[in-house]
Design an enzyme around this catalytic site. Sequence first.
Site, PDB file in Angstrom:
ATOM      1  N   ASP A 136      -5.493 -24.608 -25.002  1.00 56.89           N
ATOM      2  CA  ASP A 136      -6.007 -24.419 -26.349  1.00 56.89           C
ATOM      3  C   ASP A 136      -5.058 -23.587 -27.206  1.00 56.89           C
ATOM      4  OD1 ASP A 136      -6.522 -21.993 -24.973  1.00 56.89           O
ATOM      5  OD2 ASP A 136      -8.607 -22.546 -24.649  1.00 56.89           O
ATOM      6  N   ASP A 139     -20.465 -17.225 -21.527  1.00 53.62           N
ATOM      7  CA  ASP A 139     -21.504 -18.236 -21.744  1.00 53.62           C
ATOM      8  C   ASP A 139     -21.200 -19.547 -21.026  1.00 53.62           C
ATOM      9  OD1 ASP A 139     -19.397 -19.166 -23.227  1.00 53.62           O
ATOM     10  OD2 ASP A 139     -20.433 -19.120 -25.170  1.00 53.62           O
TER      11      ASP A 139
END
Length: 266
Positions: free
Chosen positions: A72, A141
């Site tokens: 990324d 998360d």
Amino acid sequence: MRLIPLTTAEQVGKWAARHIVNRINAFKPTADRPFVLGLPTGGTPMTTYKALVEMHKAGQVSFKHVVTFNMDEYVGLPKEHPESYYSFMHRNFFDHVDIPAENINLLNGNAPDIEAECRQYEEKIRSYGKIHLFMGGVGNDGHIAFNEPASSLASRTRIKTLTHDTRVANSRFFDNDVNQVPKYALTVGVGTLLDAEEVMILVLGSQKALALQAAVEGCVNHMWTISCLQLHPKAIMVCDEPSTMELKVKTLRYFNELEAENIKGL
């Protein structure tokens, strides 16, 4: 799925580096047949990069015939910015090993046509056939790369909006100022990761314990994108002791017994 239960972050880094080196050396890469390696950024892989650099300097591995694809990159952050993933990778890894510049592939978060940039990244990965080993981390998360909760498990490289929690977590790299953290990033997709021959995820710290539990003991669920690894034929979770605190005792005992021979000598 394999789970490698270790004690410390340093052991996780050493085990992961040793696994990467063993994979590269067993592959015997050449200029015409390179080993293709997927790489992450952030705090989690730092001990792995340090160990890889040390092993390279000791003559145990060469990256001359390794091609890399990073997971990324932030959108809108100049690549020269110290917290761009371009800067991170060169500072912590690329500048210290013998990988040719033309073998390094990083997403351009400042590309004039973002959709074309993402499409071309996928096409370049496909041009090599596949990524042989993709190393990654996981968010609190359960996100992998920047595939935040509710990401499609079939997703490809694209632009994603970062959650507030992710930006807060990453603000430690931006003088603890969340307003400095970009709101968008380019990221490989869950489907891109699942296409890799092998995926190795590093899990460090008690704050990642619920994510590890979801990956190992939960159901496949796009709200915990890490759980997609249950669908992968060759997935490895390498974790330190604090990250296992939510796993059942019998789960941890099971993997300790399975991997006893593989965690010696760290």
